[in-house]
Design a protein around this motif. Structure first.
Motif, PDB file in Angstrom:
ATOM      1  N   ARG A 206       0.827  -1.209   0.000  1.00 49.25           N
ATOM      2  CA  ARG A 206       0.000   0.000   0.000  1.00 49.25           C
ATOM      3  C   ARG A 206       0.861   1.259   0.000  1.00 49.25           C
ATOM      4  N   ASP A 207       1.959   1.239   0.739  1.00 47.70           N
ATOM      5  CA  ASP A 207       2.850   2.401   0.766  1.00 47.70           C
ATOM      6  C   ASP A 207       3.477   2.628  -0.607  1.00 47.70           C
ATOM      7  N   ASN A 210       0.583   4.055  -2.828  1.00 45.72           N
ATOM      8  CA  ASN A 210       0.014   5.346  -2.414  1.00 45.72           C
ATOM      9  C   ASN A 210       1.055   6.427  -2.167  1.00 45.72           C
ATOM     10  N   ASN A 211       2.251   6.051  -1.753  1.00 45.89           N
ATOM     11  CA  ASN A 211       3.323   7.022  -1.487  1.00 45.89           C
ATOM     12  C   ASN A 211       4.637   6.521  -2.078  1.00 45.89           C
ATOM     13  N   PRO A 212       4.668   6.399  -3.399  1.00 44.12           N
ATOM     14  CA  PRO A 212       5.822   5.754  -4.041  1.00 44.12           C
ATOM     15  C   PRO A 212       7.153   6.470  -3.809  1.00 44.12           C
ATOM     16  N   LYS A 213       7.186   7.790  -3.924  1.00 43.60           N
ATOM     17  CA  LYS A 213       8.454   8.503  -3.790  1.00 43.60           C
ATOM     18  C   LYS A 213       9.037   8.321  -2.396  1.00 43.60           C
ATOM     19  N   GLU A 214       8.224   8.535  -1.392  1.00 39.14           N
ATOM     20  CA  GLU A 214       8.694   8.383  -0.020  1.00 39.14           C
ATOM     21  C   GLU A 214       9.146   6.950   0.247  1.00 39.14           C
ATOM     22  N   THR A 215       8.381   5.982  -0.259  1.00 40.96           N
ATOM     23  CA  THR A 215       8.697   4.569  -0.040  1.00 40.96           C
ATOM     24  C   THR A 215       9.997   4.180  -0.718  1.00 40.96           C
ATOM     25  N   ASP A 217      12.421   6.246  -1.671  1.00 44.68           N
ATOM     26  CA  ASP A 217      13.527   6.970  -1.040  1.00 44.68           C
ATOM     27  C   ASP A 217      14.014   6.241   0.211  1.00 44.68           C
ATOM     28  N   LYS A 218      13.100   5.631   0.946  1.00 43.19           N
ATOM     29  CA  LYS A 218      13.490   4.875   2.140  1.00 43.19           C
ATOM     30  C   LYS A 218      14.316   3.646   1.760  1.00 43.19           C
TER      31      LYS A 218
END
Length: 319
Positions: A206-207, A210-215, A217-218
């Protein structure tokens, strides 16, 4: 002699000028999607599931049980041969960063420092159990029972076991000790209970959606790699597998050009009984310092998967 072996292995890996990372995790949790994203970076190569770890296991077993080897053992040379599988398998790739993908890496985490003398860094895509089962059942419904004479690998096992082909039975098998999800779950638990939690980076499906860039980057931060600007609207699976012939599903590793979730609601696909069994089975989300306390986890289960520890008596040749 051990130091000499390490130097030889490192010299070979340096000659190929590659950093090796690994991808494992759970099925239907976005590993193909993640590989498609990572492959946008020209420094990275993340291919389909590879035979590297299985080949290493086979070679190790062959040496350990071969009477000619036992009659005149050369453990250092055997270890060097086994360790060479990874760099040689990717000797055709020019990218300096390689991700080897296989869900068995969590079962053989000791291979990474033991054979390659590198700190394990394993990316593990994960997802709600109910969503994983929903993805499998949805895929089975949209694909014909046979593709060019090939029955999908799940129904094939049920037929061989004389188990009726119902969605509930399919879910039970997928999550059993012999099923693709059950085996993957046991692998993750084994790696965590052996103390490799700092070597594993979980990527929630889901991450990622829904939040590909942040995911992503981690992931780069976990790997210690320089950030790269990815385009999540131009995705492409450059490593198409022969899904129909091998798995019996024509679209098992399909990746859509644009990152979006089209997953069906588990409540619309799974029975109430299966949904109930799926509740609170995402053990990686409640990790704490007491993970190795068997009493704290004696009640955990995923459908009917046994929680008995699987003894791993494999020894690294030459260790």
């Amino acid at each position: 002699m051990k130091e000499m072996i390490k130097e030889i292995i490192l010299e070979e890996m340096n000659r190929l000028n590659k950093n090796f990372y690994f991808m494992s995790g759970l099925p239907r949790s976005g590993s193909t999607l993640l590989s498609s994203i990572l492959n946008q970076n020209p420094r990275f190569y993340s291919g389909p599931s590879s035979p590297v770890v299985a080949t290493m296991i086979g070679l190790e077993n062959q040496f350990s049980n071969d009477e000619l080897f036992l009659g005149y053992p050369k453990p250092q040379q055997a270890k060097e041969i086994i360790a060479s599988v990874l760099p040689q398998y990717y000797s055709d790739r020019q990218e300096p960063v390689i991700f080897d993908k296989n869900r068995s890496w969590t079962v053989r985490m000791n291979y990474i420092p033991g054979y390659f003398d590198i700190q394990p860094k394993v990316i593990c895509p994960v997802r709600d159990t109910a969503e994983i089962l929903t993805s499998f059942i949805s895929m089975m419904r949209r694909n014909p029972y046979e593709v060019n004479g090939k029955i999908n690998f799940i129904d094939e096992m049920l037929v061989k076991s004389n188990i009726p082909l119902t969605d509930d039975n399919r879910c039970e098998f997928i999550a059993s000790q012999n099923g693709i999800l059950g085996q993957s779950v046991e692998g993750l638990k084994k790696a965590l209970m052996e103390g490799y939690d700092n070597s594993i980076h979980f990527v929630e499906y889901r991450d990622l959606v829904n939040n590909p860039k942040e995911t992503v980057d981690k992931i780069y931060k976990f790997l210690g790699e320089e950030l790269f600007e990815h385009d999540f609207n131009k995705l492409n699976n450059i490593n198409r597998e022969n899904d129909a012939q091998i798995y019996g599903f024509a679209d098992m590793h399909e990746v859509r050009p644009t990152l979006e979730s089209v997953s069906k609601n588990p409540e619309d696909i799974l029975s109430p009984e299966i949904l109930e069994k799926c509740k609170d089975t995402e053990f990686w989300r409640i990790l704490n310092s007491d993970f190795e306390d068997d009493d704290a986890h004696e009640d955990e289960e995923i459908l009917e998967i046994s929680e008995d520890d699987q003894e791993d008596d494999t020894q690294l040749i030459g260790s």
